[in-house]
Design a protein around this motif. Sequence first.
Motif, PDB file in Angstrom:
ATOM      1  N   PRO A 193     -27.932  24.284  86.485  1.00 53.05           N
ATOM      2  CA  PRO A 193     -26.806  23.763  85.697  1.00 53.05           C
ATOM      3  C   PRO A 193     -27.092  22.410  85.046  1.00 53.05           C
ATOM      4  O   PRO A 193     -26.542  22.102  83.997  1.00 53.05           O
ATOM      5  CB  PRO A 193     -25.664  23.668  86.726  1.00 53.05           C
ATOM      6  CG  PRO A 193     -26.034  24.669  87.776  1.00 53.05           C
ATOM      7  CD  PRO A 193     -27.525  24.655  87.850  1.00 53.05           C
ATOM      8  N   LEU A 196     -29.973  23.157  81.794  1.00 51.14           N
ATOM      9  CA  LEU A 196     -29.834  24.388  81.025  1.00 51.14           C
ATOM     10  C   LEU A 196     -30.509  24.306  79.667  1.00 51.14           C
ATOM     11  O   LEU A 196     -30.734  25.327  79.025  1.00 51.14           O
ATOM     12  CB  LEU A 196     -28.348  24.706  80.828  1.00 51.14           C
ATOM     13  CG  LEU A 196     -27.638  25.386  82.004  1.00 51.14           C
ATOM     14  CD1 LEU A 196     -26.175  25.592  81.680  1.00 51.14           C
ATOM     15  CD2 LEU A 196     -28.301  26.722  82.318  1.00 51.14           C
ATOM     16  N   GLU A 224     -26.160  28.742  78.232  1.00 50.21           N
ATOM     17  CA  GLU A 224     -25.885  27.333  77.968  1.00 50.21           C
ATOM     18  C   GLU A 224     -24.637  27.175  77.108  1.00 50.21           C
ATOM     19  O   GLU A 224     -23.797  26.303  77.361  1.00 50.21           O
ATOM     20  CB  GLU A 224     -27.082  26.683  77.291  1.00 50.21           C
ATOM     21  CG  GLU A 224     -26.876  25.195  77.039  1.00 50.21           C
ATOM     22  CD  GLU A 224     -28.043  24.560  76.307  1.00 50.21           C
ATOM     23  OE1 GLU A 224     -28.068  23.318  76.214  1.00 50.21           O
ATOM     24  OE2 GLU A 224     -28.904  25.307  75.806  1.00 50.21           O
ATOM     25  N   PHE A 227     -21.663  27.844  79.250  1.00 50.77           N
ATOM     26  CA  PHE A 227     -21.446  26.742  80.192  1.00 50.77           C
ATOM     27  C   PHE A 227     -20.874  25.526  79.476  1.00 50.77           C
ATOM     28  O   PHE A 227     -19.957  24.862  79.986  1.00 50.77           O
ATOM     29  CB  PHE A 227     -22.775  26.400  80.864  1.00 50.77           C
ATOM     30  CG  PHE A 227     -22.663  25.375  81.941  1.00 50.77           C
ATOM     31  CD1 PHE A 227     -22.109  25.697  83.172  1.00 50.77           C
ATOM     32  CD2 PHE A 227     -23.107  24.078  81.734  1.00 50.77           C
ATOM     33  CE1 PHE A 227     -22.004  24.742  84.184  1.00 50.77           C
ATOM     34  CE2 PHE A 227     -23.011  23.124  82.737  1.00 50.77           C
ATOM     35  CZ  PHE A 227     -22.458  23.457  83.964  1.00 50.77           C
ATOM     36  N   ARG A 228     -21.411  25.226  78.272  1.00 51.15           N
ATOM     37  CA  ARG A 228     -20.904  24.087  77.514  1.00 51.15           C
ATOM     38  C   ARG A 228     -19.456  24.324  77.087  1.00 51.15           C
ATOM     39  O   ARG A 228     -18.639  23.387  77.079  1.00 51.15           O
ATOM     40  CB  ARG A 228     -21.772  23.847  76.276  1.00 51.15           C
ATOM     41  CG  ARG A 228     -23.238  23.541  76.562  1.00 51.15           C
ATOM     42  CD  ARG A 228     -23.417  22.367  77.466  1.00 51.15           C
ATOM     43  NE  ARG A 228     -24.836  22.120  77.740  1.00 51.15           N
ATOM     44  CZ  ARG A 228     -25.296  21.484  78.810  1.00 51.15           C
ATOM     45  NH1 ARG A 228     -24.426  21.026  79.705  1.00 51.15           N
ATOM     46  NH2 ARG A 228     -26.578  21.305  78.980  1.00 51.15           N
ATOM     47  N   GLN A 230     -17.233  26.038  78.720  1.00 46.71           N
ATOM     48  CA  GLN A 230     -16.388  25.810  79.895  1.00 46.71           C
ATOM     49  C   GLN A 230     -16.211  24.319  80.158  1.00 46.71           C
ATOM     50  O   GLN A 230     -15.103  23.850  80.455  1.00 46.71           O
ATOM     51  CB  GLN A 230     -17.021  26.488  81.119  1.00 46.71           C
ATOM     52  CG  GLN A 230     -17.103  28.001  81.027  1.00 46.71           C
ATOM     53  CD  GLN A 230     -15.732  28.651  80.924  1.00 46.71           C
ATOM     54  OE1 GLN A 230     -14.764  28.166  81.481  1.00 46.71           O
ATOM     55  NE2 GLN A 230     -15.673  29.772  80.212  1.00 46.71           N
ATOM     56  N   GLN A 231     -17.318  23.568  80.038  1.00 45.28           N
ATOM     57  CA  GLN A 231     -17.211  22.123  80.240  1.00 45.28           C
ATOM     58  C   GLN A 231     -16.309  21.476  79.194  1.00 45.28           C
ATOM     59  O   GLN A 231     -15.502  20.588  79.501  1.00 45.28           O
ATOM     60  CB  GLN A 231     -18.607  21.492  80.182  1.00 45.28           C
ATOM     61  CG  GLN A 231     -19.471  21.765  81.411  1.00 45.28           C
ATOM     62  CD  GLN A 231     -20.772  20.997  81.360  1.00 45.28           C
ATOM     63  OE1 GLN A 231     -21.397  20.882  80.304  1.00 45.28           O
ATOM     64  NE2 GLN A 231     -21.188  20.457  82.482  1.00 45.28           N
TER      65      GLN A 231
END
Length: 432
Positions: A193, A196, A224, A227-228, A230-231
């Motif tokens: 994490p 990435l 990635e 994930f980005r 979600q962030q």
Amino acid sequence: MPWLKAEWRQSLTVKLLATYLAAWLLTLGVLGASFWLLLNNLGAHKAQEATQAISKAMVFDAQGEPVRVDLQGDLTWLPEALPLDLSYQVADLSGRVHLASPSVKSASSNAMPEMYVQTVYRDHEGTTWKVTVSISHRLMALITAHSTKHMESGALAMVGWSILLLGLVLVFTVQRLLRPLKNASHQATKIGPQSLESRLSDKHLPSEIQPLVHAFNQALDRLEAGFRNQQRFLADAAHELKTPLALLRGQIEMGGTGQTEQLLDDVDHLARQVQQLLLLTEVSDASNFKFETIHLLRLAQEVLTFLSPLAEKLGIRTVLNFDDSRVCTQGDRMALFVLLKNLLENALKFAPEGSTVTITLGTNSLTVRDTGPGIAPDHLPLVFERFWRNPDRRHEGAGLGLAICKEIAVSHAWQLSVHRLEPGTEFMLQFN
């Protein structure tokens, strides 16, 4: 052990070695068959060579008559020592013999071995001479056995050494080729994490394995991006919900007397922000879409019907123009519905009362235009950013509607642009 047996069966080195040995055995079989065919025809071939050698060794006198044969090398002693196994004679075309090797007159016909008989013709000073050579099968068998004994031992030694040497070279080569793959596997174990953005290198990798590494890197790109997203969703939610929640808490702590309607409006505003944040996160990932053929006119009519109460409330007229009622495109139908709804809703909110908002359907595009005051030129690059609001106007939006439209367009590889007109503003969506 079962796992060791399974690993051994899946080993690339073992598979290549097995393939190599199978190819060698097949090659050896072909060579053996060819060698056997060669040996079967070796006697006649050698007899033909000996006949040509004797023909070339003929010596003629001044009158052009053959007087002797000067043999060289291995054939020199054979006609005298083995007259039953090698003999020759030279005759003219009439059949008269002019020259012959020593013969054994006492030998009976039963004692004569089976012979290879070869004949060649040689021209000398205008005369054609017929050269006939007889070589016994047993002599050819002896010569062949002597030659093939060394050939077979040499061939077997060569095969054995070549299998060993090439096997070692193959193992070394495979290990060398797989070293970059092992390095790539080591790199993959370090990706997490917090890293990435790392990607596997395809440097020095075999061309057959590079597509696998490229596919893995593309999967990392998608991971990635997810994930980005979600962030970013968490950061946006925290940013946007912090202030309204603090205000709600203050109002509730103060008793909220007489402010029930205001509290409900604030709760509705928060619910709308959360819904838009979730929608923004969903449309940022193309894997959430279900692509199908979309009938643009039918979809536009549904959007107009959906927003007709808002248009009537604001006193704004809506118009739908189209050249071809059969125009279609490929994409997620619900996503395109949301995109067009947001564009039209945005136009309705900023259009003056009594004006007209127009939707135009083209062959490969659709546009939404209003006749309002328009957007300032320095604000045009900002309209698709998240949470951006026009500072010159007060409205209840969360600043996510146009950002959602942009994300949907990008995920579908469409082009969404905004243009300042005189008067009004035009949003154009171009399909591929």
